[in-house]
Design an enzyme around this catalytic site. Sequence first.
Site, PDB file in Angstrom:
ATOM      1  N   GLU A   1      74.575   4.788 -32.247  1.00  0.00           N
ATOM      2  CA  GLU A   1      74.052   3.686 -31.434  1.00  0.00           C
ATOM      3  C   GLU A   1      72.653   3.345 -31.934  1.00  0.00           C
ATOM      4  OE1 GLU A   1      74.117   4.796 -27.331  1.00  0.00           O
ATOM      5  OE2 GLU A   1      76.313   4.892 -27.277  1.00  0.00           O
ATOM      6  N   PRO A   2      72.113   2.197 -31.482  1.00  0.00           N
ATOM      7  CA  PRO A   2      70.751   1.839 -31.924  1.00  0.00           C
ATOM      8  C   PRO A   2      69.755   2.977 -31.678  1.00  0.00           C
ATOM      9  CG  PRO A   2      71.758  -0.002 -30.759  1.00  0.00           C
ATOM     10  CD  PRO A   2      72.734   1.127 -30.672  1.00  0.00           C
TER      11      PRO A   2
ATOM     12  N   THR B   1      81.500   1.850 -39.715  1.00  0.00           N
ATOM     13  CA  THR B   1      82.331   1.642 -40.901  1.00  0.00           C
ATOM     14  C   THR B   1      83.678   1.060 -40.462  1.00  0.00           C
ATOM     15  OG1 THR B   1      81.274   3.540 -41.936  1.00  0.00           O
ATOM     16  CG2 THR B   1      83.363   2.825 -42.897  1.00  0.00           C
TER      17      THR B   1
ATOM     18  N   GLY C   1      85.243  15.413 -41.303  1.00  0.00           N
ATOM     19  CA  GLY C   1      84.741  14.178 -41.929  1.00  0.00           C
ATOM     20  C   GLY C   1      83.759  14.501 -43.037  1.00  0.00           C
TER      21      GLY C   1
ATOM     22  N   ARG D   1      76.215   5.359 -78.031  1.00  0.00           N
ATOM     23  CA  ARG D   1      74.922   4.708 -78.249  1.00  0.00           C
ATOM     24  C   ARG D   1      74.167   5.366 -79.408  1.00  0.00           C
ATOM     25  NH1 ARG D   1      71.727   0.290 -77.896  1.00  0.00           N
ATOM     26  NH2 ARG D   1      69.557   0.824 -77.437  1.00  0.00           N
TER      27      ARG D   1
ATOM     28  N   ILE E   1      69.942   7.824 -68.794  1.00  0.00           N
ATOM     29  CA  ILE E   1      70.612   7.990 -70.096  1.00  0.00           C
ATOM     30  C   ILE E   1      71.036   6.628 -70.644  1.00  0.00           C
ATOM     31  CG2 ILE E   1      72.740   8.890 -71.188  1.00  0.00           C
ATOM     32  CD1 ILE E   1      72.377  11.410 -69.395  1.00  0.00           C
TER      33      ILE E   1
ATOM     34  N   GLY F   1      68.032   0.696 -70.587  1.00  0.00           N
ATOM     35  CA  GLY F   1      68.057  -0.672 -70.043  1.00  0.00           C
ATOM     36  C   GLY F   1      69.446  -1.085 -69.577  1.00  0.00           C
TER      37      GLY F   1
ATOM     38  N   GLU G   1      77.600  10.380 -41.451  1.00  0.00           N
ATOM     39  CA  GLU G   1      78.300  11.583 -40.966  1.00  0.00           C
ATOM     40  C   GLU G   1      77.355  12.792 -40.882  1.00  0.00           C
ATOM     41  OE1 GLU G   1      82.370  12.149 -41.688  1.00  0.00           O
ATOM     42  OE2 GLU G   1      82.727  10.025 -42.083  1.00  0.00           O
TER      43      GLU G   1
ATOM     44  N   THR H   1      72.895  13.208 -41.374  1.00  0.00           N
ATOM     45  CA  THR H   1      71.943  13.190 -42.495  1.00  0.00           C
ATOM     46  C   THR H   1      71.843  14.599 -43.110  1.00  0.00           C
ATOM     47  OG1 THR H   1      70.139  13.769 -41.003  1.00  0.00           O
ATOM     48  CG2 THR H   1      70.521  11.402 -41.368  1.00  0.00           C
TER      49      THR H   1
HETATM   50  N1  CAA Z   1      82.050  21.881 -32.801  1.00  0.00           N
HETATM   51  C1  CAA Z   1      82.227  21.920 -31.467  1.00  0.00           C
HETATM   52  N2  CAA Z   1      81.203  21.766 -30.608  1.00  0.00           N
HETATM   53  C2  CAA Z   1      79.986  21.560 -31.117  1.00  0.00           C
HETATM   54  C3  CAA Z   1      79.728  21.511 -32.502  1.00  0.00           C
HETATM   55  C4  CAA Z   1      80.837  21.686 -33.356  1.00  0.00           C
HETATM   56  N3  CAA Z   1      80.694  21.628 -34.671  1.00  0.00           N
HETATM   57  N4  CAA Z   1      78.429  21.289 -32.710  1.00  0.00           N
HETATM   58  C5  CAA Z   1      77.859  21.207 -31.493  1.00  0.00           C
HETATM   59  N5  CAA Z   1      78.807  21.369 -30.545  1.00  0.00           N
HETATM   60  C6  CAA Z   1      78.616  21.398 -29.100  1.00  0.00           C
HETATM   61  C7  CAA Z   1      77.662  22.506 -28.683  1.00  0.00           C
HETATM   62  O1  CAA Z   1      78.333  23.730 -28.547  1.00  0.00           O
HETATM   63  C8  CAA Z   1      77.132  21.975 -27.386  1.00  0.00           C
HETATM   64  O2  CAA Z   1      78.045  22.188 -26.359  1.00  0.00           O
HETATM   65  P1  CAA Z   1      77.758  23.291 -25.165  1.00  0.00           P
HETATM   66  O3  CAA Z   1      76.533  22.785 -24.468  1.00  0.00           O
HETATM   67  O4  CAA Z   1      78.990  23.267 -24.355  1.00  0.00           O
HETATM   68  O5  CAA Z   1      77.508  24.591 -25.879  1.00  0.00           O
HETATM   69  C9  CAA Z   1      77.089  20.475 -27.609  1.00  0.00           C
HETATM   70  O6  CAA Z   1      77.959  20.196 -28.693  1.00  0.00           O
HETATM   71  C10 CAA Z   1      75.706  19.958 -27.933  1.00  0.00           C
HETATM   72  O7  CAA Z   1      75.261  20.672 -29.040  1.00  0.00           O
HETATM   73  P2  CAA Z   1      73.751  21.058 -29.227  1.00  0.00           P
HETATM   74  O8  CAA Z   1      73.188  21.675 -27.981  1.00  0.00           O
HETATM   75  O9  CAA Z   1      73.670  21.829 -30.482  1.00  0.00           O
HETATM   76  O10 CAA Z   1      73.094  19.593 -29.378  1.00  0.00           O
HETATM   77  P3  CAA Z   1      71.873  19.137 -30.237  1.00  0.00           P
HETATM   78  O11 CAA Z   1      71.482  17.832 -29.710  1.00  0.00           O
HETATM   79  O12 CAA Z   1      70.816  20.193 -30.350  1.00  0.00           O
HETATM   80  O13 CAA Z   1      72.463  19.010 -31.739  1.00  0.00           O
HETATM   81  C11 CAA Z   1      73.726  17.908 -33.424  1.00  0.00           C
HETATM   82  C12 CAA Z   1      73.674  18.413 -32.004  1.00  0.00           C
HETATM   83  C13 CAA Z   1      74.374  18.962 -34.301  1.00  0.00           C
HETATM   84  C14 CAA Z   1      72.355  17.583 -34.000  1.00  0.00           C
HETATM   85  C15 CAA Z   1      74.565  16.641 -33.300  1.00  0.00           C
HETATM   86  O14 CAA Z   1      73.921  15.722 -32.450  1.00  0.00           O
HETATM   87  C16 CAA Z   1      74.917  15.992 -34.612  1.00  0.00           C
HETATM   88  O15 CAA Z   1      75.788  16.449 -35.320  1.00  0.00           O
HETATM   89  N6  CAA Z   1      74.237  14.862 -34.913  1.00  0.00           N
HETATM   90  C17 CAA Z   1      74.619  14.041 -36.049  1.00  0.00           C
HETATM   91  C18 CAA Z   1      75.615  13.006 -35.647  1.00  0.00           C
HETATM   92  C19 CAA Z   1      76.387  12.480 -36.791  1.00  0.00           C
HETATM   93  O16 CAA Z   1      76.848  13.215 -37.656  1.00  0.00           O
HETATM   94  N7  CAA Z   1      76.616  11.176 -36.774  1.00  0.00           N
HETATM   95  C20 CAA Z   1      77.444  10.554 -37.752  1.00  0.00           C
HETATM   96  C21 CAA Z   1      77.983   9.277 -37.217  1.00  0.00           C
HETATM   97  S1  CAA Z   1      79.660   9.015 -37.627  1.00  0.00           S
HETATM   98  C22 CAA Z   1      79.656   8.269 -39.139  1.00  0.00           C
HETATM   99  O17 CAA Z   1      78.688   8.200 -39.834  1.00  0.00           O
HETATM  100  C23 CAA Z   1      80.989   7.792 -39.547  1.00  0.00           C
HETATM  101  C24 CAA Z   1      80.994   6.692 -40.513  1.00  0.00           C
HETATM  102  O18 CAA Z   1      81.082   5.543 -40.119  1.00  0.00           O
HETATM  103  C25 CAA Z   1      81.053   6.978 -41.958  1.00  0.00           C
END
Ligand code: CAA
Length: 379
Positions: A127-128, A158, A242, A268, A337, A340, A363, A365
Amino acid sequence: MNFEFTEEQLMVRHAARDFAQNELKPGVIDRDEHQKFPAEQIKKLGELGFMGLMTAEQYGGSSMDTVSYVLVMEELSKVDASASVVISVNNSLVCYGLEKYGTEEQKQKYLIPLAKGEKIGAFCLSEPEAGSDATSQRTTAIDMGDHYLLNGTKNWITNGNSASTYLVMAQTDASKKHHGINALIVERGMEGFTIGPKENKMGIRGSDTHSLMFTDVKVPKENRIGEEGFGFTFAMTTLEGGRIGIASQALGIASGAYELAVQYAKERKAFGKTIANLQSIQFKLADMATEIEAARLMCLKAAWLKDHHLPYGQASAMAKLFASKVAMDTTIEAVQIHGGYGFVKEFHVERLMRDAKITQIYEGTSEIQKIVISREVLK
Ligand code: CAA
């Protein structure tokens, strides 16, 4: 340990390589320049069974393993990362998510056409104001009894304008924080669902990236994936797979640039001989080859773990972190490599360099991958 591929894996790699060279390469520069979605090519990839590679045959897929998926992603991404991201999102975020967590009705209605490539899927988490901080979902899905009322905006989606089926994460009960998030299946054309303009991107310009707006969209209850409040876990577990897809995309971008650099170095001439005779070039190629091989092994290991039903979250994060850096480093050196010629579009490497950057962003950073990895390390 066994480093050999099966006959089936080699066949699918060969098919992907052929497709990339014969079907993707001819128009790739034009599609990049004019931001054209590879619609015709994606349709053909669907007919070849690549849109649901890992989905079971009974749900319209090809029933292949994740190792095959890595091989396909590498080959397609060597040539056209705008096409390969469609394969990645459709396979590992949308089809996998529906197959693993969807109801039988959802599989029949949504998964089958997606796995057959008759329709395209999108995964809507960002989201934003909720990119890396994915728990901070502002999009709301208010429980209205037999349906949810969906309101909000999703960003950088995407397949935004080419998809028919959208998996949308939204907050139903803010007091429960991430435990109040639901994953909903939203159909294109539902009243109140509008698609914003296409993003004008640095790389993967052929892919179709849009923001999406939801205004009082009525989503039937039967379109919720999993139990009430399962949406965040759904997003996190799905993203683990993913990231294998994006790691393999990064690997393919790197190996595509590397192959072009090797070929160019052999052709080259400078200072009376081909530049492949210069140690400065040889050392660059040696570094590239070594790093690409390490990235490939990491992608394959993550895939192998998934195929063997072993935990793969840390391995997929490591593969994505490493392979995306290799993609950046290798493409920059491949341009160098080429000198130009590397700076002009006809030689492909400048596009691969622009395409590489997104693999360090979407997916999760590289910084998010380090959070995932370090949490495992410190457990
Ligand atoms: N599997 C299952 N559950 C998970 C998990 C995993 N891999 N990772 C975290 N969780 C759960 C945690 O257990 C927690 O649940 P509980 O409270 O029940 O224990 C909950 O998720 C929240 O986790 P955190 O407390 O760790 O939360 P956080 O805010 O500290 O961190 C994060 C979470 C890992 C940073 C997460 O926010 C994250 O992965 N962020 C990145 C998001 C992302 O990858 N976005 C990509 C967008 S999609 C895209 O790009 C697709 C495209 O179009 C190409």
